[in-house]
Design a protein around this motif. Structure first.
Motif, PDB file in Angstrom:
ATOM      1  N   LEU A 105       0.831  -1.202   0.000  1.00 38.88           N
ATOM      2  CA  LEU A 105       0.000   0.000   0.000  1.00 38.88           C
ATOM      3  C   LEU A 105       0.870   1.258   0.000  1.00 38.88           C
ATOM      4  N   LEU A 106       1.895   1.271   0.823  1.00 43.54           N
ATOM      5  CA  LEU A 106       2.797   2.429   0.877  1.00 43.54           C
ATOM      6  C   LEU A 106       3.526   2.631  -0.451  1.00 43.54           C
ATOM      7  N   ILE A 107       3.943   1.532  -1.077  1.00 42.04           N
ATOM      8  CA  ILE A 107       4.616   1.630  -2.371  1.00 42.04           C
ATOM      9  C   ILE A 107       3.656   2.165  -3.430  1.00 42.04           C
ATOM     10  N   ALA A 108       2.422   1.649  -3.434  1.00 41.01           N
ATOM     11  CA  ALA A 108       1.432   2.091  -4.421  1.00 41.01           C
ATOM     12  C   ALA A 108       1.124   3.578  -4.270  1.00 41.01           C
ATOM     13  N   ILE A 109       1.004   4.036  -3.039  1.00 40.68           N
ATOM     14  CA  ILE A 109       0.739   5.460  -2.798  1.00 40.68           C
ATOM     15  C   ILE A 109       1.926   6.306  -3.238  1.00 40.68           C
ATOM     16  N   GLY A 145     -10.625  -8.847  -6.753  1.00 43.35           N
ATOM     17  CA  GLY A 145     -10.979  -9.429  -5.460  1.00 43.35           C
ATOM     18  C   GLY A 145      -9.781  -9.856  -4.637  1.00 43.35           C
ATOM     19  N   LEU A 146      -8.611  -9.284  -4.915  1.00 43.72           N
ATOM     20  CA  LEU A 146      -7.383  -9.641  -4.200  1.00 43.72           C
ATOM     21  C   LEU A 146      -6.979  -8.522  -3.258  1.00 43.72           C
ATOM     22  N   PRO A 147      -6.199  -8.832  -2.214  1.00 38.62           N
ATOM     23  CA  PRO A 147      -5.591  -7.757  -1.417  1.00 38.62           C
ATOM     24  C   PRO A 147      -4.656  -6.947  -2.308  1.00 38.62           C
ATOM     25  N   ILE A 148      -4.189  -5.813  -1.846  1.00 39.78           N
ATOM     26  CA  ILE A 148      -3.354  -4.959  -2.678  1.00 39.78           C
ATOM     27  C   ILE A 148      -2.040  -5.641  -3.032  1.00 39.78           C
ATOM     28  N   ASN A 149      -1.532  -6.491  -2.154  1.00 37.62           N
ATOM     29  CA  ASN A 149      -0.411  -7.363  -2.495  1.00 37.62           C
ATOM     30  C   ASN A 149      -1.027  -8.706  -2.891  1.00 37.62           C
ATOM     31  N   GLY A 150      -1.256  -8.872  -4.188  1.00 36.98           N
ATOM     32  CA  GLY A 150      -2.034  -9.978  -4.711  1.00 36.98           C
ATOM     33  C   GLY A 150      -1.734 -11.357  -4.141  1.00 36.98           C
ATOM     34  N   PRO A 151      -0.450 -11.777  -4.070  1.00 40.62           N
ATOM     35  CA  PRO A 151      -0.150 -13.129  -3.579  1.00 40.62           C
ATOM     36  C   PRO A 151      -0.622 -13.412  -2.158  1.00 40.62           C
ATOM     37  N   THR A 152      -0.904 -12.375  -1.377  1.00 38.08           N
ATOM     38  CA  THR A 152      -1.335 -12.616   0.004  1.00 38.08           C
ATOM     39  C   THR A 152      -2.757 -13.158   0.095  1.00 38.08           C
ATOM     40  N   ILE A 295      10.022 -15.199  -1.209  1.00 41.19           N
ATOM     41  CA  ILE A 295       9.934 -14.998  -2.655  1.00 41.19           C
ATOM     42  C   ILE A 295       8.474 -14.909  -3.094  1.00 41.19           C
ATOM     43  N   TYR A 296       7.667 -15.817  -2.587  1.00 40.39           N
ATOM     44  CA  TYR A 296       6.254 -15.823  -2.969  1.00 40.39           C
ATOM     45  C   TYR A 296       5.560 -14.528  -2.566  1.00 40.39           C
ATOM     46  N   ILE A 297       5.776 -14.097  -1.345  1.00 45.36           N
ATOM     47  CA  ILE A 297       5.004 -12.991  -0.797  1.00 45.36           C
ATOM     48  C   ILE A 297       5.484 -11.629  -1.300  1.00 45.36           C
ATOM     49  N   SER A 298       6.741 -11.549  -1.771  1.00 47.05           N
ATOM     50  CA  SER A 298       7.298 -10.252  -2.168  1.00 47.05           C
ATOM     51  C   SER A 298       7.389 -10.050  -3.675  1.00 47.05           C
ATOM     52  N   HIS A 299       7.290 -11.123  -4.460  1.00 44.05           N
ATOM     53  CA  HIS A 299       7.542 -10.978  -5.895  1.00 44.05           C
ATOM     54  C   HIS A 299       6.480 -10.126  -6.585  1.00 44.05           C
ATOM     55  N   GLY A 300       5.251 -10.126  -6.050  1.00 37.16           N
ATOM     56  CA  GLY A 300       4.195  -9.339  -6.664  1.00 37.16           C
ATOM     57  C   GLY A 300       4.476  -7.844  -6.648  1.00 37.16           C
ATOM     58  N   ILE A 301       5.338  -7.411  -5.736  1.00 35.95           N
ATOM     59  CA  ILE A 301       5.662  -5.994  -5.623  1.00 35.95           C
ATOM     60  C   ILE A 301       6.704  -5.571  -6.651  1.00 35.95           C
ATOM     61  N   VAL A 302       7.585  -6.509  -7.056  1.00 31.66           N
ATOM     62  CA  VAL A 302       8.751  -6.123  -7.859  1.00 31.66           C
ATOM     63  C   VAL A 302       8.720  -6.589  -9.307  1.00 31.66           C
ATOM     64  N   TYR A 303       7.884  -7.586  -9.653  1.00 30.31           N
ATOM     65  CA  TYR A 303       8.062  -8.151 -10.992  1.00 30.31           C
ATOM     66  C   TYR A 303       7.668  -7.193 -12.111  1.00 30.31           C
ATOM     67  N   GLY A 304       6.694  -6.316 -11.871  1.00 29.96           N
ATOM     68  CA  GLY A 304       6.311  -5.338 -12.890  1.00 29.96           C
ATOM     69  C   GLY A 304       7.441  -4.388 -13.248  1.00 29.96           C
TER      70      GLY A 304
END
Length: 359
Positions: A105-109, A145-152, A295-304
Protein backbone atom coordinates in the motif's frame (compact mmCIF):
# COMPACT_ATOMS: atom_id res chain seq x y z
CA UNK A 1 5.56 -36.43 15.64
CA UNK A 2 5.04 -39.45 13.42
CA UNK A 3 7.40 -40.67 10.73
CA UNK A 4 4.95 -39.48 8.09
CA UNK A 5 5.32 -35.99 9.49
CA UNK A 6 8.98 -36.04 8.52
CA UNK A 7 8.29 -36.65 4.83
CA UNK A 8 10.71 -34.22 3.19
CA UNK A 9 8.86 -34.24 -0.13
CA UNK A 10 6.84 -31.23 0.97
CA UNK A 11 9.98 -29.31 1.94
CA UNK A 12 11.52 -30.09 -1.44
CA UNK A 13 8.44 -28.71 -3.20
CA UNK A 14 8.33 -25.34 -1.46
CA UNK A 15 11.07 -23.49 -3.37
CA UNK A 16 10.19 -24.81 -6.86
CA UNK A 17 6.53 -23.97 -6.31
CA UNK A 18 7.38 -20.38 -5.32
CA UNK A 19 9.61 -20.03 -8.40
CA UNK A 20 6.96 -21.44 -10.73
CA UNK A 21 4.40 -18.96 -9.36
CA UNK A 22 6.84 -16.13 -9.99
CA UNK A 23 7.57 -17.32 -13.54
CA UNK A 24 3.87 -17.69 -14.35
CA UNK A 25 3.08 -14.18 -13.12
CA UNK A 26 5.94 -12.70 -15.13
CA UNK A 27 5.31 -14.60 -18.37
CA UNK A 28 1.59 -13.92 -18.45
CA UNK A 29 2.05 -10.14 -18.30
CA UNK A 30 0.71 -8.76 -21.59
CA UNK A 31 0.26 -5.06 -20.90
CA UNK A 32 3.97 -4.20 -20.81
CA UNK A 33 4.79 -5.61 -24.30
CA UNK A 34 1.90 -3.57 -25.72
CA UNK A 35 3.13 -0.49 -23.86
CA UNK A 36 6.58 -0.81 -25.44
CA UNK A 37 5.28 -1.68 -28.90
CA UNK A 38 6.58 -5.24 -28.99
CA UNK A 39 3.33 -7.21 -28.95
CA UNK A 40 3.82 -8.08 -32.65
CA UNK A 41 6.04 -11.08 -31.85
CA UNK A 42 3.50 -13.65 -32.97
CA UNK A 43 5.10 -16.80 -31.54
CA UNK A 44 5.37 -15.58 -27.95
CA UNK A 45 1.66 -16.21 -27.19
CA UNK A 46 2.41 -19.90 -27.93
CA UNK A 47 4.83 -19.90 -25.00
CA UNK A 48 2.20 -18.23 -22.84
CA UNK A 49 -0.40 -20.81 -23.93
CA UNK A 50 1.96 -23.62 -22.89
CA UNK A 51 2.44 -22.06 -19.46
CA UNK A 52 -1.29 -21.55 -19.12
CA UNK A 53 -1.99 -25.18 -20.04
CA UNK A 54 0.62 -26.98 -17.96
CA UNK A 55 1.69 -24.67 -15.14
CA UNK A 56 -0.71 -21.84 -14.31
CA UNK A 57 -3.05 -22.29 -11.36
CA UNK A 58 -1.38 -25.40 -9.93
CA UNK A 59 1.08 -24.18 -7.32
CA UNK A 60 -1.13 -22.34 -4.83
CA UNK A 61 -3.55 -25.30 -4.57
CA UNK A 62 -0.52 -27.47 -3.75
CA UNK A 63 0.45 -24.97 -1.04
CA UNK A 64 -3.09 -25.25 0.35
CA UNK A 65 -2.78 -29.03 0.28
CA UNK A 66 0.53 -28.91 2.17
CA UNK A 67 -0.93 -26.46 4.71
CA UNK A 68 -3.92 -28.72 5.38
CA UNK A 69 -1.69 -31.76 5.66
CA UNK A 70 0.67 -30.10 8.14
CA UNK A 71 -2.09 -28.48 10.20
CA UNK A 72 -3.67 -31.81 11.14
CA UNK A 73 -0.44 -33.76 11.46
CA UNK A 74 0.86 -35.40 14.61
CA UNK A 75 -2.12 -35.60 16.95
CA UNK A 76 -5.87 -35.20 17.25
CA UNK A 77 -7.21 -31.67 17.16
CA UNK A 78 -8.38 -30.85 20.68
CA UNK A 79 -9.51 -27.52 22.08
CA UNK A 80 -6.10 -27.03 23.65
CA UNK A 81 -4.10 -27.97 20.54
CA UNK A 82 -6.36 -25.86 18.33
CA UNK A 83 -5.83 -22.78 20.52
CA UNK A 84 -2.08 -23.33 20.31
CA UNK A 85 -2.29 -23.64 16.54
CA UNK A 86 -4.33 -20.43 16.34
CA UNK A 87 -1.69 -18.61 18.36
CA UNK A 88 1.01 -19.93 16.04
CA UNK A 89 -0.97 -18.95 12.93
CA UNK A 90 -1.42 -15.43 14.29
CA UNK A 91 2.34 -14.98 13.94
CA UNK A 92 2.81 -17.11 10.82
CA UNK A 93 -0.20 -15.85 8.84
CA UNK A 94 -1.87 -12.73 10.22
CA UNK A 95 1.22 -10.61 10.97
CA UNK A 96 2.94 -11.25 7.61
CA UNK A 97 -0.39 -10.68 5.89
CA UNK A 98 -0.81 -7.24 7.45
CA UNK A 99 2.84 -6.23 7.05
CA UNK A 100 3.20 -7.18 3.38
CA UNK A 101 -0.07 -5.53 2.39
CA UNK A 102 0.96 -2.40 4.29
CA UNK A 103 4.27 -2.39 2.38
CA UNK A 104 2.44 -2.78 -0.94
CA UNK A 105 0.00 0.00 0.00
CA UNK A 106 2.80 2.43 0.88
CA UNK A 107 4.62 1.63 -2.37
CA UNK A 108 1.43 2.09 -4.42
CA UNK A 109 0.74 5.46 -2.80
CA UNK A 110 4.35 6.59 -3.32
CA UNK A 111 4.29 5.62 -7.00
CA UNK A 112 0.95 7.36 -7.50
CA UNK A 113 2.31 10.55 -5.94
CA UNK A 114 5.37 10.45 -8.20
CA UNK A 115 3.12 9.99 -11.24
CA UNK A 116 0.83 12.81 -10.09
CA UNK A 117 -2.05 10.35 -10.01
CA UNK A 118 -5.11 11.39 -8.04
CA UNK A 119 -5.43 9.61 -4.70
CA UNK A 120 -8.62 8.82 -2.85
CA UNK A 121 -7.49 7.96 0.65
CA UNK A 122 -10.21 7.21 3.17
CA UNK A 123 -10.85 4.54 5.79
CA UNK A 124 -12.99 2.39 3.51
CA UNK A 125 -10.44 2.35 0.70
CA UNK A 126 -7.56 1.64 3.06
CA UNK A 127 -9.41 -1.29 4.65
CA UNK A 128 -10.27 -2.71 1.22
CA UNK A 129 -6.55 -2.92 0.46
CA UNK A 130 -6.21 -5.50 3.23
CA UNK A 131 -8.98 -7.77 1.97
CA UNK A 132 -10.31 -7.15 -1.52
CA UNK A 133 -8.68 -4.11 -3.06
CA UNK A 134 -10.88 -2.24 -5.52
CA UNK A 135 -8.05 0.08 -6.59
CA UNK A 136 -10.03 3.22 -5.82
CA UNK A 137 -7.40 4.44 -3.37
CA UNK A 138 -4.88 5.00 -6.19
CA UNK A 139 -7.40 5.79 -8.92
CA UNK A 140 -7.00 2.47 -10.77
CA UNK A 141 -10.22 0.53 -10.17
CA UNK A 142 -10.16 -3.25 -10.54
CA UNK A 143 -12.42 -6.16 -9.65
CA UNK A 144 -9.90 -8.95 -9.08
CA UNK A 145 -10.98 -9.43 -5.46
CA UNK A 146 -7.38 -9.64 -4.20
CA UNK A 147 -5.59 -7.76 -1.42
CA UNK A 148 -3.35 -4.96 -2.68
CA UNK A 149 -0.41 -7.36 -2.49
CA UNK A 150 -2.03 -9.98 -4.71
CA UNK A 151 -0.15 -13.13 -3.58
CA UNK A 152 -1.33 -12.62 0.00
CA UNK A 153 -4.77 -13.91 -1.00
CA UNK A 154 -3.30 -17.29 -0.11
CA UNK A 155 -2.76 -16.15 3.49
CA UNK A 156 -6.21 -14.54 3.61
CA UNK A 157 -7.98 -17.73 2.57
CA UNK A 158 -5.69 -19.89 4.69
CA UNK A 159 -6.71 -17.91 7.77
CA UNK A 160 -10.36 -18.55 6.93
CA UNK A 161 -9.98 -22.32 6.57
CA UNK A 162 -7.91 -22.46 9.77
CA UNK A 163 -10.84 -20.85 11.61
CA UNK A 164 -13.16 -23.67 10.53
CA UNK A 165 -10.54 -26.38 11.15
CA UNK A 166 -12.45 -27.94 14.10
CA UNK A 167 -15.43 -28.51 11.81
CA UNK A 168 -13.17 -30.00 9.14
CA UNK A 169 -11.64 -32.24 11.79
CA UNK A 170 -15.07 -33.80 12.33
CA UNK A 171 -16.12 -33.96 8.67
CA UNK A 172 -12.92 -35.40 7.21
CA UNK A 173 -12.38 -38.50 9.35
CA UNK A 174 -13.15 -41.99 8.08
CA UNK A 175 -15.90 -42.75 5.57
CA UNK A 176 -17.64 -39.41 6.02
CA UNK A 177 -14.35 -37.79 5.05
CA UNK A 178 -14.47 -39.42 1.64
CA UNK A 179 -18.09 -38.37 1.22
CA UNK A 180 -17.32 -34.78 2.24
CA UNK A 181 -14.33 -34.62 -0.14
CA UNK A 182 -16.54 -35.85 -2.97
CA UNK A 183 -19.03 -33.05 -2.28
CA UNK A 184 -16.24 -30.45 -2.24
CA UNK A 185 -14.77 -31.79 -5.48
CA UNK A 186 -18.15 -31.65 -7.22
CA UNK A 187 -18.69 -28.08 -6.01
CA UNK A 188 -15.19 -27.21 -7.23
CA UNK A 189 -15.91 -28.59 -10.70
CA UNK A 190 -19.28 -26.82 -10.78
CA UNK A 191 -17.56 -23.56 -9.94
CA UNK A 192 -15.05 -24.11 -12.74
CA UNK A 193 -17.94 -24.77 -15.14
CA UNK A 194 -19.36 -21.34 -14.42
CA UNK A 195 -21.92 -22.32 -11.81
CA UNK A 196 -21.21 -19.90 -8.97
CA UNK A 197 -20.95 -21.76 -5.67
CA UNK A 198 -22.14 -19.43 -2.93
CA UNK A 199 -19.71 -20.05 -0.07
CA UNK A 200 -18.11 -17.59 2.36
CA UNK A 201 -14.72 -18.91 1.26
CA UNK A 202 -13.19 -19.67 -2.11
CA UNK A 203 -13.96 -23.27 -3.05
CA UNK A 204 -10.40 -23.83 -4.32
CA UNK A 205 -8.95 -22.90 -0.93
CA UNK A 206 -11.43 -25.07 0.94
CA UNK A 207 -11.04 -28.08 -1.35
CA UNK A 208 -7.26 -28.32 -1.40
CA UNK A 209 -6.75 -27.49 2.27
CA UNK A 210 -9.39 -30.10 3.10
CA UNK A 211 -7.76 -32.64 0.81
CA UNK A 212 -4.43 -32.19 2.61
CA UNK A 213 -6.23 -32.48 5.94
CA UNK A 214 -8.07 -35.61 4.76
CA UNK A 215 -4.81 -37.28 3.72
CA UNK A 216 -3.21 -36.33 7.04
CA UNK A 217 -6.12 -37.47 9.22
CA UNK A 218 -6.53 -40.78 7.42
CA UNK A 219 -2.86 -41.61 6.77
CA UNK A 220 -3.55 -41.47 3.06
CA UNK A 221 -0.13 -40.44 1.74
CA UNK A 222 0.52 -44.02 0.62
CA UNK A 223 -2.56 -43.81 -1.59
CA UNK A 224 -1.08 -40.79 -3.37
CA UNK A 225 2.13 -42.74 -3.95
CA UNK A 226 0.21 -45.61 -5.55
CA UNK A 227 -1.14 -43.34 -8.28
CA UNK A 228 2.21 -41.77 -9.17
CA UNK A 229 2.70 -43.10 -12.72
CA UNK A 230 -0.99 -42.93 -13.56
CA UNK A 231 -1.25 -39.32 -12.38
CA UNK A 232 1.72 -38.23 -14.51
CA UNK A 233 0.26 -39.94 -17.59
CA UNK A 234 -3.17 -38.41 -16.96
CA UNK A 235 -1.67 -34.97 -16.33
CA UNK A 236 0.17 -35.00 -19.66
CA UNK A 237 -2.95 -36.14 -21.51
CA UNK A 238 -5.14 -33.45 -19.94
CA UNK A 239 -2.55 -30.74 -20.53
CA UNK A 240 -2.12 -31.78 -24.17
CA UNK A 241 -5.87 -31.72 -24.78
CA UNK A 242 -6.07 -28.31 -23.13
CA UNK A 243 -3.36 -26.73 -25.29
CA UNK A 244 -4.43 -28.36 -28.58
CA UNK A 245 -8.16 -27.74 -28.34
CA UNK A 246 -8.40 -24.59 -26.22
CA UNK A 247 -9.91 -22.64 -29.13
CA UNK A 248 -12.45 -25.35 -29.93
CA UNK A 249 -13.68 -26.43 -26.51
CA UNK A 250 -16.25 -24.11 -24.83
CA UNK A 251 -14.78 -22.19 -21.90
CA UNK A 252 -16.92 -23.97 -19.32
CA UNK A 253 -15.67 -27.38 -20.40
CA UNK A 254 -12.13 -26.07 -20.75
CA UNK A 255 -12.22 -24.81 -17.16
CA UNK A 256 -13.65 -28.16 -16.06
CA UNK A 257 -10.74 -29.91 -17.74
CA UNK A 258 -8.26 -27.60 -16.08
CA UNK A 259 -9.89 -28.10 -12.68
CA UNK A 260 -9.41 -31.86 -12.94
CA UNK A 261 -5.82 -31.33 -14.13
CA UNK A 262 -5.00 -29.12 -11.16
CA UNK A 263 -6.31 -31.76 -8.78
CA UNK A 264 -4.24 -34.44 -10.53
CA UNK A 265 -1.29 -32.06 -10.20
CA UNK A 266 -1.25 -32.70 -6.44
CA UNK A 267 -0.42 -36.35 -7.11
CA UNK A 268 2.15 -35.45 -9.76
CA UNK A 269 3.99 -32.89 -7.63
CA UNK A 270 4.22 -35.10 -4.55
CA UNK A 271 5.33 -38.19 -6.45
CA UNK A 272 7.99 -36.32 -8.42
CA UNK A 273 9.41 -34.85 -5.21
CA UNK A 274 9.23 -38.21 -3.45
CA UNK A 275 10.99 -39.95 -6.34
CA UNK A 276 13.76 -37.34 -6.53
CA UNK A 277 14.46 -37.73 -2.82
CA UNK A 278 14.25 -41.50 -2.90
CA UNK A 279 16.72 -41.81 -5.79
CA UNK A 280 19.08 -39.27 -4.27
CA UNK A 281 18.82 -36.92 -7.26
CA UNK A 282 17.90 -34.01 -5.00
CA UNK A 283 18.22 -33.01 -1.39
CA UNK A 284 16.34 -30.36 0.52
CA UNK A 285 18.28 -27.11 0.69
CA UNK A 286 17.19 -25.51 3.95
CA UNK A 287 18.02 -21.97 2.84
CA UNK A 288 16.08 -22.23 -0.42
CA UNK A 289 13.17 -23.95 1.31
CA UNK A 290 13.01 -21.22 3.95
CA UNK A 291 13.27 -18.49 1.29
CA UNK A 292 10.22 -19.76 -0.61
CA UNK A 293 7.70 -17.80 1.45
CA UNK A 294 9.72 -14.57 1.12
CA UNK A 295 9.93 -15.00 -2.66
CA UNK A 296 6.25 -15.82 -2.97
CA UNK A 297 5.00 -12.99 -0.80
CA UNK A 298 7.30 -10.25 -2.17
CA UNK A 299 7.54 -10.98 -5.89
CA UNK A 300 4.19 -9.34 -6.66
CA UNK A 301 5.66 -5.99 -5.62
CA UNK A 302 8.75 -6.12 -7.86
CA UNK A 303 8.06 -8.15 -10.99
CA UNK A 304 6.31 -5.34 -12.89
CA UNK A 305 9.14 -2.77 -12.55
CA UNK A 306 11.82 -5.40 -13.26
CA UNK A 307 10.05 -6.58 -16.41
CA UNK A 308 9.74 -2.99 -17.62
CA UNK A 309 13.46 -2.50 -16.99
CA UNK A 310 14.29 -5.56 -19.11
CA UNK A 311 12.13 -4.24 -21.97
CA UNK A 312 13.95 -0.91 -21.85
CA UNK A 313 17.40 -2.55 -21.82
CA UNK A 314 16.88 -5.29 -24.43
CA UNK A 315 14.14 -3.74 -26.60
CA UNK A 316 12.95 -7.06 -28.04
CA UNK A 317 11.77 -7.30 -31.63
CA UNK A 318 11.61 -11.07 -32.14
CA UNK A 319 10.06 -13.99 -30.29
CA UNK A 320 13.49 -15.13 -29.11
CA UNK A 321 14.47 -11.70 -27.77
CA UNK A 322 11.07 -11.42 -26.10
CA UNK A 323 11.67 -14.80 -24.47
CA UNK A 324 15.08 -13.57 -23.28
CA UNK A 325 13.45 -10.50 -21.73
CA UNK A 326 11.09 -12.62 -19.65
CA UNK A 327 13.76 -15.14 -18.67
CA UNK A 328 16.18 -12.40 -17.62
CA UNK A 329 13.43 -10.69 -15.63
CA UNK A 330 12.68 -13.93 -13.78
CA UNK A 331 16.35 -14.62 -13.06
CA UNK A 332 16.96 -11.07 -11.87
CA UNK A 333 13.93 -11.10 -9.57
CA UNK A 334 14.94 -14.46 -8.07
CA UNK A 335 18.54 -13.35 -7.56
CA UNK A 336 17.59 -10.03 -5.98
CA UNK A 337 15.00 -11.54 -3.66
CA UNK A 338 17.38 -14.30 -2.55
CA UNK A 339 20.09 -11.74 -1.78
CA UNK A 340 17.66 -9.50 0.11
CA UNK A 341 16.33 -12.47 2.06
CA UNK A 342 19.86 -13.64 2.90
CA UNK A 343 20.92 -10.18 4.11
CA UNK A 344 17.81 -9.74 6.27
CA UNK A 345 18.06 -13.28 7.65
CA UNK A 346 21.79 -12.90 8.30
CA UNK A 347 21.90 -9.45 9.84
CA UNK A 348 18.35 -8.80 11.09
CA UNK A 349 17.09 -12.30 11.97
CA UNK A 350 14.29 -11.07 14.22
CA UNK A 351 12.92 -8.92 11.40
CA UNK A 352 13.21 -11.85 8.99
CA UNK A 353 11.14 -13.98 11.36
CA UNK A 354 8.40 -11.35 11.40
CA UNK A 355 8.37 -10.94 7.59
CA UNK A 356 8.23 -14.68 6.98
CA UNK A 357 6.02 -15.65 9.91
CA UNK A 358 8.77 -17.62 11.59
CA UNK A 359 9.41 -19.85 8.57
Amino acid sequence: MSQVARDLSFDLLRFPLAIVILVVHVFLVTGIPTQYGTSHTQMFPVIQDFINAFVRGHCVPIFFFISGYVFFLGRDLTCSSYCKKLKTRFFSLFLPYMIWNAIALLIAISVSINLNRELNINIENVISCFWSCDGEIIGLPNSLGLPINGPTWFLRDLMLVVIIAPLLNVLLKGNRGGFFMTILFVLYLCNNCGLDVMLPIHITSLLFFSFGAYISLNNGICTIKKFGKLSIFLYIILGTIYILFDSEIPNNYLNLLKGVKIFVGIFVAYNLAHRLLKTGCCKVNTFLASSSFFIYISHGIVYGPVLKLMFIIIQPETTFSMFIVYIMACLLIIAVLLVVYYVIKRYIPSFALILTGGR
